[in-house]
Design an enzyme around this catalytic site. Structure first.
Site, PDB file in Angstrom:
ATOM      1  N   HIS A   1       0.820  -1.208   0.000  1.00 61.07           N
ATOM      2  CA  HIS A   1       0.000   0.000   0.000  1.00 61.07           C
ATOM      3  C   HIS A   1       0.853   1.258   0.000  1.00 61.07           C
ATOM      4  CE1 HIS A   1      -2.518   2.958   2.548  1.00 61.07           C
ATOM      5  NE2 HIS A   1      -2.926   3.039   1.291  1.00 61.07           N
TER       6      HIS A   1
ATOM      7  N   GLU B   1       3.296   5.731   7.390  1.00 61.93           N
ATOM      8  CA  GLU B   1       2.020   5.442   8.046  1.00 61.93           C
ATOM      9  C   GLU B   1       1.089   4.658   7.137  1.00 61.93           C
ATOM     10  OE1 GLU B   1       1.168   8.527   5.313  1.00 61.93           O
ATOM     11  OE2 GLU B   1       2.785   8.457   6.803  1.00 61.93           O
ATOM     12  N   ASP B   2       1.231   4.832   5.821  1.00 62.27           N
ATOM     13  CA  ASP B   2       0.346   4.142   4.882  1.00 62.27           C
ATOM     14  C   ASP B   2       0.502   2.623   4.965  1.00 62.27           C
ATOM     15  OD1 ASP B   2       2.915   4.287   3.890  1.00 62.27           O
ATOM     16  OD2 ASP B   2       2.376   5.276   2.018  1.00 62.27           O
ATOM     17  N   PHE B   3       1.737   2.146   5.056  1.00 66.14           N
ATOM     18  CA  PHE B   3       1.987   0.710   5.188  1.00 66.14           C
ATOM     19  C   PHE B   3       1.332   0.160   6.447  1.00 66.14           C
ATOM     20  CE2 PHE B   3       4.489  -2.756   7.005  1.00 66.14           C
ATOM     21  CZ  PHE B   3       4.566  -3.645   5.959  1.00 66.14           C
TER      22      PHE B   3
ATOM     23  N   GLY C   1       0.083   5.202   0.268  1.00 62.53           N
ATOM     24  CA  GLY C   1      -1.109   5.924   0.699  1.00 62.53           C
ATOM     25  C   GLY C   1      -1.297   7.308   0.124  1.00 62.53           C
TER      26      GLY C   1
END
Length: 397
Positions: free
Chosen positions: A208, A235-237, A210
């Site tokens: 991912h 933070e997206d992961f 983001g």
């Protein structure tokens, strides 16, 4: 000599199998991309209304394309959504730009949040926290400033939010832009990145990015809101990992994300790729071994030795055929992602593709050599597991 010979056979067999696996990834990306992407979603009257979406737009500074990118969010064809613009500095020039758009589109629900709130080391999370806290809809979308939307993009993303899906994201791609840097970005996101992204989504692996993501807000609230992810730079992961750890699926939608930043330079793009490599190494340590092996020139060279050792084939001929077939499949994949003709010629593609393939391993080595991350005006050191700490500049006495 026998143990060494057995070891060489073992290495040769491993590299040959790994090389075969890379072609499986190529084929998955081609067929899955053809099936998955660019499907037209028609908005029909339904008994159950479409869920509302709160869109967080973290902003910092203004580039030549920002006004058009933000305006594309004011003109989307979706029944219920709100735009929450999050701006860290009260003198940021993007504030005036957003206010112009609010005046132009008074019927669109939009608000500006200035100042952020420090809840961790991640400046993006800190910037978005006030907007997240004020979000009133069941779906939350995080969208970077450089993203340009089509009228039906939001509808397409919500359409893929099935009952067992907790997060829907757009596969990163690039808008048509002039110059070698624009060509290079499109080649990277339409080949290397697209291949991994499509194959990962097909098998259900977290890959991912983001820049354009919709999530179920209730699932984020369960773990403490977005501030719970403020200790990470990627933070997206960890948004996606939090979902999959609790049994929810993540999925890409059919429309790629159109990155349309007004700043398009080779150096800044390579710095971005190097930063991403540093994050991957910290979060997924086996990347140190497998990512270099996934590069066309590297795995091709090693596989050439392997087939020469195992099957007595000419390594040079094998290597050249390997590069040619890889190149052709990348051209086909890029055409699928573009959904038509690309904005540059075949010669430009050859030059950009070769530049990307030869520079990729070098950028990865650079990332390993210097693990410190420069992000805008801030500097960070990563720990294993992806947790980051901000490095403060030393004060001279």
């Amino acid at each position: 000599m026998a143990p060494m010979l057995y070891s060489l056979y073992g290495f040769a067999i491993f590299f040959f199998i790994f090389w075969c696996g890379k072609w499986v990834v190529h084929l998955i990306a081609l067929f899955y991309g053809r099936v998955k992407l660019h499907k037209k979603i028609i908005q029909h009257p339904v008994e159950v209304p479409y869920p509302g979406v709160s869109i967080l737009k973290p902003l910092m500074g203004v580039d030549p394309h920002l006004f058009g990118n933000l305006e594309s969010f004011f003109t989307m064809s979706y029944p219920t959504y709100e735009l929450l613009f999050c701006i860290e500095d009260d003198i940021d020039p993007s504030i005036m730009l957003v206010k112009r758009l609010q005046e132009k589109y008074p019927n669109v629900d939009s608000k500006i949040f200035i100042g952020g709130e420090r809840v961790g080391v991640n400046p993006k999370i800190n910037n978005m926290q006030p907007g997240y806290r004020a979000a009133k809809h069941e779906l939350i979308m995080i969208s970077d400033s450089g993203i340009r939307m089509k009228e039906d993009t939001l509808l397409d993303m919500v359409h893929h939010m099935k009952d067992n899906v907790g997060l829907v994201h757009q596969m990163p791609f690039s808008s048509d832009r002039e110059g070698f840097a624009g060509t290079l970005e499109k080649i990277y996101f339409g080949t290397v990145q697209a291949r991994i992204y499509l194959a990962a989504d097909f098998v259900g692996v977290n890959c991912h990015t983001g820049m354009s993501t919709i999530m179920r807000k209730a699932l984020i609230d369960e773990v403490g809101g977005i501030k719970a992810f403020g200790c990470y730079l990627a933070e997206d992961f960890f948004f996606a990992k939090s979902m999959t750890d609790r049994g929810w699926r993540i999925s890409i939608c059919s429309q790629p994300a159109w990155q349309n930043s007004g700043i398009c330079e080779v150096n800044s793009f390579q710095a971005r790729l190097t930063r991403w490599a540093k994050l991957r190494v910290a979060m997924v340590p086996y990347t140190i071994v497998f990512e270099p092996l996934s590069e066309c020139m590297v795995i091709g060279g090693i596989a050439s030795w392997a087939v020469s050792f195992l099957f007595n084939l000419d390594p040079l001929v094998f290597y050249l055929v390997h590069i040619l077939v890889w190149f052709l499949l990348d051209w086909i994949l890029l055409s699928i992602i573009q959904n038509g003709s690309v904005s540059f010629g075949k010669f430009d593609f050859v030059v950009g593709w070769l530049f990307r393939e030869f520079s990729g391993p070098c950028l990865f080595v650079r990332a390993l050599w210097d693990p410190v991350i420069q992000w805008r005006t801030r500097t960070y050191r990563l720990k294993w597991g992806g947790i980051a700490e901000e490095l403060k500049p030393k004060v001279k006495v």
